[in-house]
Scaffold this motif. Sequence first.
Motif, PDB file in Angstrom:
ATOM      1  N   ALA A 111      44.631  33.049  41.328  1.00 46.14           N
ATOM      2  CA  ALA A 111      43.894  32.174  42.236  1.00 46.14           C
ATOM      3  C   ALA A 111      42.726  31.531  41.490  1.00 46.14           C
ATOM      4  N   PRO A 112      42.293  30.340  41.915  1.00 48.59           N
ATOM      5  CA  PRO A 112      41.212  29.632  41.204  1.00 48.59           C
ATOM      6  C   PRO A 112      39.922  30.426  41.086  1.00 48.59           C
ATOM      7  N   GLU A 113      39.638  31.275  42.075  1.00 49.45           N
ATOM      8  CA  GLU A 113      38.369  32.008  42.064  1.00 49.45           C
ATOM      9  C   GLU A 113      38.423  33.294  41.243  1.00 49.45           C
ATOM     10  N   GLU A 114      39.587  33.642  40.707  1.00 48.71           N
ATOM     11  CA  GLU A 114      39.714  34.883  39.949  1.00 48.71           C
ATOM     12  C   GLU A 114      39.250  34.709  38.508  1.00 48.71           C
ATOM     13  N   ALA A 115      38.792  35.808  37.924  1.00 46.67           N
ATOM     14  CA  ALA A 115      38.491  35.855  36.497  1.00 46.67           C
ATOM     15  C   ALA A 115      39.687  36.463  35.777  1.00 46.67           C
ATOM     16  N   VAL A 116      39.879  36.068  34.525  1.00 46.56           N
ATOM     17  CA  VAL A 116      40.961  36.642  33.733  1.00 46.56           C
ATOM     18  C   VAL A 116      40.354  37.362  32.528  1.00 46.56           C
ATOM     19  N   ALA A 117      40.777  38.605  32.326  1.00 47.76           N
ATOM     20  CA  ALA A 117      40.308  39.405  31.196  1.00 47.76           C
ATOM     21  C   ALA A 117      41.502  39.789  30.331  1.00 47.76           C
ATOM     22  N   MET A 118      41.307  39.748  29.020  1.00 47.27           N
ATOM     23  CA  MET A 118      42.372  40.091  28.082  1.00 47.27           C
ATOM     24  C   MET A 118      41.858  41.148  27.108  1.00 47.27           C
ATOM     25  N   THR A 119      42.580  42.252  27.018  1.00 50.17           N
ATOM     26  CA  THR A 119      42.239  43.310  26.073  1.00 50.17           C
ATOM     27  C   THR A 119      43.388  43.461  25.083  1.00 50.17           C
ATOM     28  N   VAL A 120      43.078  43.386  23.793  1.00 51.96           N
ATOM     29  CA  VAL A 120      44.095  43.481  22.750  1.00 51.96           C
ATOM     30  C   VAL A 120      43.864  44.751  21.941  1.00 51.96           C
ATOM     31  N   ASN A 121      44.892  45.590  21.880  1.00 49.64           N
ATOM     32  CA  ASN A 121      44.839  46.817  21.089  1.00 49.64           C
ATOM     33  C   ASN A 121      45.954  46.751  20.048  1.00 49.64           C
ATOM     34  N   SER A 122      45.607  46.304  18.860  1.00 49.17           N
ATOM     35  CA  SER A 122      46.616  46.118  17.813  1.00 49.17           C
ATOM     36  C   SER A 122      47.211  47.434  17.341  1.00 49.17           C
ATOM     37  N   LYS A 123      46.428  48.505  17.393  1.00 53.04           N
ATOM     38  CA  LYS A 123      46.925  49.801  16.926  1.00 53.04           C
ATOM     39  C   LYS A 123      48.091  50.290  17.776  1.00 53.04           C
ATOM     40  N   SER A 124      48.007  50.055  19.073  1.00 49.69           N
ATOM     41  CA  SER A 124      49.101  50.468  19.961  1.00 49.69           C
ATOM     42  C   SER A 124      50.072  49.326  20.241  1.00 49.69           C
ATOM     43  N   SER A 125      49.784  48.138  19.644  1.00 46.47           N
ATOM     44  CA  SER A 125      50.611  46.934  19.841  1.00 46.47           C
ATOM     45  C   SER A 125      50.739  46.570  21.317  1.00 46.47           C
ATOM     46  N   LYS A 126      49.615  46.648  22.025  1.00 43.97           N
ATOM     47  CA  LYS A 126      49.603  46.346  23.449  1.00 43.97           C
ATOM     48  C   LYS A 126      48.521  45.311  23.774  1.00 43.97           C
ATOM     49  N   MET A 127      48.810  44.525  24.802  1.00 42.22           N
ATOM     50  CA  MET A 127      47.820  43.610  25.355  1.00 42.22           C
ATOM     51  C   MET A 127      47.804  43.788  26.862  1.00 42.22           C
ATOM     52  N   GLU A 128      46.607  43.893  27.431  1.00 43.69           N
ATOM     53  CA  GLU A 128      46.475  43.997  28.876  1.00 43.69           C
ATOM     54  C   GLU A 128      45.804  42.740  29.404  1.00 43.69           C
ATOM     55  N   LEU A 129      46.427  42.133  30.400  1.00 46.12           N
ATOM     56  CA  LEU A 129      45.862  40.961  31.060  1.00 46.12           C
ATOM     57  C   LEU A 129      45.494  41.364  32.481  1.00 46.12           C
ATOM     58  N   THR A 130      44.245  41.115  32.857  1.00 45.45           N
ATOM     59  CA  THR A 130      43.748  41.539  34.159  1.00 45.45           C
ATOM     60  C   THR A 130      43.230  40.351  34.946  1.00 45.45           C
ATOM     61  N   LEU A 131      43.647  40.246  36.204  1.00 47.58           N
ATOM     62  CA  LEU A 131      43.119  39.251  37.134  1.00 47.58           C
ATOM     63  C   LEU A 131      42.157  39.967  38.060  1.00 47.58           C
ATOM     64  N   GLU A 132      40.921  39.468  38.120  1.00 50.62           N
ATOM     65  CA  GLU A 132      39.874  40.190  38.832  1.00 50.62           C
ATOM     66  C   GLU A 132      39.211  39.318  39.894  1.00 50.62           C
ATOM     67  N   SER A 133      39.151  39.835  41.112  1.00 53.95           N
ATOM     68  CA  SER A 133      38.398  39.224  42.210  1.00 53.95           C
ATOM     69  C   SER A 133      37.931  40.377  43.087  1.00 53.95           C
ATOM     70  N   ASN A 134      38.240  40.340  44.391  1.00 52.73           N
ATOM     71  CA  ASN A 134      37.929  41.503  45.223  1.00 52.73           C
ATOM     72  C   ASN A 134      38.951  42.621  45.023  1.00 52.73           C
ATOM     73  N   ILE A 135      40.048  42.283  44.343  1.00 54.78           N
ATOM     74  CA  ILE A 135      41.012  43.290  43.898  1.00 54.78           C
ATOM     75  C   ILE A 135      41.247  43.104  42.404  1.00 54.78           C
ATOM     76  N   ARG A 136      41.826  44.108  41.774  1.00 54.09           N
ATOM     77  CA  ARG A 136      42.085  44.049  40.331  1.00 54.09           C
ATOM     78  C   ARG A 136      43.575  44.244  40.090  1.00 54.09           C
ATOM     79  N   ARG A 137      44.182  43.282  39.375  1.00 55.10           N
ATOM     80  CA  ARG A 137      45.604  43.368  39.045  1.00 55.10           C
ATOM     81  C   ARG A 137      45.754  43.375  37.527  1.00 55.10           C
ATOM     82  N   ALA A 138      46.403  44.389  37.005  1.00 56.18           N
ATOM     83  CA  ALA A 138      46.524  44.548  35.552  1.00 56.18           C
ATOM     84  C   ALA A 138      47.988  44.482  35.126  1.00 56.18           C
ATOM     85  N   PHE A 139      48.241  43.769  34.023  1.00 52.56           N
ATOM     86  CA  PHE A 139      49.588  43.623  33.467  1.00 52.56           C
ATOM     87  C   PHE A 139      49.527  43.973  31.982  1.00 52.56           C
TER      88      PHE A 139
END
Length: 249
Positions: free
Chosen positions: A83-111
Amino acid sequence: MSYFLMNNIPQIKPIIESISEFTDECLFTLNNNGMYVEGTDPSLISKVEFFLPKKIFDKFEIDAEESIGVNIDALSRIFRRAAPEEAVAMTVNSKSSKMELTLESNIRRAFEFTLLSTSNFNIPFLNPKYSTFIEIDSKVFRDIIKDMAIIGGTILFSVHKNNIAILTEDYTSRALAEIASDSNSIRKFEVKNTQRSKYNLNYILSFLNAFSTSEFLKISVGGTKLPLKLEYPIEEEGRFTLYLAPMEI
């Protein structure tokens, strides 16, 4: 580990979606200057580049410069849900070869995604020298190209000292758009000699889906010898760029 936060999703959402129409996988380079994304379509007809300077982010934290492979198609599908009002956060962990993308507003959704091997990428470095530079209203150019798509699948792009002509035709139909160099939709017009080149229309349409990110579009033309360069400036230093190889006329 690297961490990035941006509150302005509408600014980058159409660009991520546009990139996903060219390729499923992109190479991300993260350094103290910002985030640089690049990818090519499977046939190497086109290359897209997306640079977000560090100052555009609300938070930008990296331990060291690194390059990672990312499934841009999966990223795009998540951005479509944002949604337009959400913030997007990206966490990159190269050691575990993982990236987490999080959409944040009044709820938090993590992928979470598994990073792709950077050895999968063989992306050419492009820095052509052009002599023709045009800046045009983004919406005007997008509308012209959409008009051309009604008739054909390719365009003949002709640049003269005083105007631009864009032509498409098939066996029974023809469409032509002409823009004078002194038109209100033209912001810059530098042409040293006449240029004629032909391009696949679908690639240009996919790029122009991001037209809302900038009020104007930069066009650099190199005739039949250099790729067409289309670029949307983003704020002061950011940019979204397409290089498209010409077709035989």
